[in-house]
Write a protein that holds these residues in place. Structure first.
Motif, PDB file in Angstrom:
ATOM      1  N   HIS A 158      38.185   0.599 -23.433  1.00 32.25           N
ATOM      2  CA  HIS A 158      38.983   0.206 -22.632  1.00 32.25           C
ATOM      3  C   HIS A 158      40.308  -0.678 -23.278  1.00 32.25           C
ATOM      4  O   HIS A 158      41.481  -1.366 -23.501  1.00 32.25           O
ATOM      5  CB  HIS A 158      38.356  -1.572 -22.821  1.00 32.25           C
ATOM      6  CG  HIS A 158      37.094  -1.816 -21.532  1.00 32.25           C
ATOM      7  ND1 HIS A 158      37.245  -1.270 -20.223  1.00 32.25           N
ATOM      8  CD2 HIS A 158      36.117  -1.429 -21.396  1.00 32.25           C
ATOM      9  CE1 HIS A 158      36.629  -1.576 -19.816  1.00 32.25           C
ATOM     10  NE2 HIS A 158      35.504  -1.966 -19.759  1.00 32.25           N
ATOM     11  N   ILE A 161      42.838   2.032 -22.532  1.00 35.90           N
ATOM     12  CA  ILE A 161      43.244   2.100 -21.419  1.00 35.90           C
ATOM     13  C   ILE A 161      44.203   0.875 -21.564  1.00 35.90           C
ATOM     14  O   ILE A 161      45.503   0.525 -21.256  1.00 35.90           O
ATOM     15  CB  ILE A 161      42.635   0.887 -20.452  1.00 35.90           C
ATOM     16  CG1 ILE A 161      41.433   2.485 -20.208  1.00 35.90           C
ATOM     17  CG2 ILE A 161      42.424   0.612 -19.102  1.00 35.90           C
ATOM     18  CD1 ILE A 161      40.076   2.536 -18.979  1.00 35.90           C
ATOM     19  N   TYR A 267      41.621  10.358 -17.322  1.00 39.88           N
ATOM     20  CA  TYR A 267      42.124   8.627 -17.327  1.00 39.88           C
ATOM     21  C   TYR A 267      43.938   8.976 -17.346  1.00 39.88           C
ATOM     22  O   TYR A 267      44.048   9.352 -18.622  1.00 39.88           O
ATOM     23  CB  TYR A 267      41.636   8.218 -17.681  1.00 39.88           C
ATOM     24  CG  TYR A 267      42.867   6.791 -17.908  1.00 39.88           C
ATOM     25  CD1 TYR A 267      42.116   5.819 -16.598  1.00 39.88           C
ATOM     26  CD2 TYR A 267      42.944   6.389 -18.532  1.00 39.88           C
ATOM     27  CE1 TYR A 267      42.319   4.394 -16.112  1.00 39.88           C
ATOM     28  CE2 TYR A 267      44.355   5.511 -18.532  1.00 39.88           C
ATOM     29  CZ  TYR A 267      43.573   3.927 -17.726  1.00 39.88           C
ATOM     30  OH  TYR A 267      44.061   2.759 -17.444  1.00 39.88           O
ATOM     31  N   SER A 272      40.752   5.056 -12.079  1.00 41.44           N
ATOM     32  CA  SER A 272      41.643   4.490 -12.553  1.00 41.44           C
ATOM     33  C   SER A 272      40.513   3.198 -13.552  1.00 41.44           C
ATOM     34  O   SER A 272      41.125   2.069 -14.405  1.00 41.44           O
ATOM     35  CB  SER A 272      42.839   3.435 -12.224  1.00 41.44           C
ATOM     36  OG  SER A 272      41.793   2.638 -10.907  1.00 41.44           O
ATOM     37  N   ASP A 273      39.131   3.304 -13.616  1.00 39.96           N
ATOM     38  CA  ASP A 273      38.436   2.396 -14.792  1.00 39.96           C
ATOM     39  C   ASP A 273      37.521   3.579 -15.111  1.00 39.96           C
ATOM     40  O   ASP A 273      36.836   4.500 -14.979  1.00 39.96           O
ATOM     41  CB  ASP A 273      37.836   1.441 -13.961  1.00 39.96           C
ATOM     42  CG  ASP A 273      37.120   2.058 -12.308  1.00 39.96           C
ATOM     43  OD1 ASP A 273      36.058   1.999 -12.846  1.00 39.96           O
ATOM     44  OD2 ASP A 273      37.609   1.820 -11.615  1.00 39.96           O
ATOM     45  N   GLU A 275      33.650   2.682 -15.623  1.00 42.37           N
ATOM     46  CA  GLU A 275      32.771   2.787 -14.604  1.00 42.37           C
ATOM     47  C   GLU A 275      32.665   4.193 -13.411  1.00 42.37           C
ATOM     48  O   GLU A 275      32.183   5.185 -13.821  1.00 42.37           O
ATOM     49  CB  GLU A 275      32.381   1.250 -13.952  1.00 42.37           C
ATOM     50  CG  GLU A 275      32.305   0.180 -14.641  1.00 42.37           C
ATOM     51  CD  GLU A 275      33.378   0.122 -15.218  1.00 42.37           C
ATOM     52  OE1 GLU A 275      34.019   0.272 -15.146  1.00 42.37           O
ATOM     53  OE2 GLU A 275      33.121  -0.623 -16.377  1.00 42.37           O
ATOM     54  N   SER A 276      34.415   4.244 -12.716  1.00 37.33           N
ATOM     55  CA  SER A 276      34.396   5.425 -12.569  1.00 37.33           C
ATOM     56  C   SER A 276      34.828   6.332 -12.477  1.00 37.33           C
ATOM     57  O   SER A 276      33.847   7.635 -12.242  1.00 37.33           O
ATOM     58  CB  SER A 276      35.653   4.361 -11.462  1.00 37.33           C
ATOM     59  OG  SER A 276      35.504   3.962 -10.646  1.00 37.33           O
TER      60      SER A 276
END
Length: 277
Positions: A158, A161, A267, A272-273, A275-276
């Motif tokens: 995170h 990101i 990514y 874009s996250d 989890e995906s």
């Protein structure tokens, strides 16, 4: 010691075997002294049940029967001891001793109890900090592989990101671990995971940027590699990872076969996250 006007004052800790060890004393010869747990029951019970132990005749006080040799050798006549408690348990004591007959005054007892209370609060704060640190490590670090857990990795992913950086995410599935566990035991399986983790770190150490490696459930590893293009990842990283399955691994001297299957995503191009991904 100055407030109470005593020439002998020390801090004694209660060891796991119920012995007493002097950790700090105005008398240099007492530092590090260890008193055997034999015969200390009365003394420790008194400190546990009462706020403090006060005596003006230490050498004849039945509560101090187990300390007779210590009292005689050091010519102790009067004692004022207050227990230090951590988590509700006796962990030590502040000991004030006099080599002359002495009656302890109420304000002296109150002062020492107040100081012991502060030490207990400080010790409790340190204990809680250690517990919190141990809990944090258990949640974020896998002791077997010496890798981050999924929870530990998620925090760092995170952060990547939030920094708007791109990275590749690789899931590596280890085949053959179940066979090792069944034939050689759980310890051998843990050793195989440790070897794989060490080899991963070794083979990826030359890549630019910080490589994040963590352990997932079901015999899987997660690798985050920032700053690589698809082409550089294929040419350098995947080639090194795929050859991990070549040859034979030795676990506690026994030849073993491990297989590696790798899934790759990037990514933010594939998702874009986290989890995906």
């Amino acid at each position: 010691a100055e407030v109470l006007g005593v020439e002998r004052a020390g801090l004694w800790f209660l060891d796991e075997d119920r012995a007493l060890t002097c950790r700090m004393s105005l008398i240099d010869s007492l530092n590090g002294l260890r008193l055997s747990p034999n015969g200390l029951d009365g003394y420790l019970a008194s400190l546990t049940c009462n706020p403090c132990l006060v005596t003006s005749d230490a050498q004849h006080d039945e509560r101090l029967a187990g300390l007779r040799d210590y009292l005689r050798d050091n010519r102790i006549q009067a004692m004022l001891d207050v227990g230090i408690f951590v988590g509700g348990e006796l962990r030590g004591a502040i000991c004030c001793e006099s080599t002359h007959p002495r009656e302890w005054q109420g304000d002296e007892i109150t002062s020492l109890m107040g100081f012991a209370g502060l030490l207990s609060q400080f010790s409790e704060s340190l204990r809680r900090r250690e517990v919190e640190h141990d809990l944090y490590r258990q949640l974020h670090h896998d002791e077997v592989s010496d890798l981050a857990t999924l929870k530990g990795l998620l925090e760092r992913l995170h952060a990547l990101i939030r920094s708007h950086g791109s990275f590749h995410l690789l899931v590596v599935r280890l085949g053959g671990l179940s066979h090792i566990n069944e034939t050689l035991g759980q310890q051998a399986g843990d050793e195989a995971i440790r070897q794989v983790a060490a080899k991963l770190k070794e083979r990826l150490t030359e890549l630019q940027g910080e490589i994040l490696i963590g352990r997932l459930p079901a015999n899987r590893l997660l690798i985050a590699i920032p700053g690589q293009t698809d082409d550089s990842l294929r040419r350098y990283c995947l080639q090194r990872l795929l050859t991990l399955g070549d040859g034979t691994w030795r676990v506690f001297g026994t030849p073993c076969q491990l297989r590696f299957n790798i899934g790759v995503t990037r990514y933010p191009y594939d998702a874009s996250d986290i989890e995906s991904l």
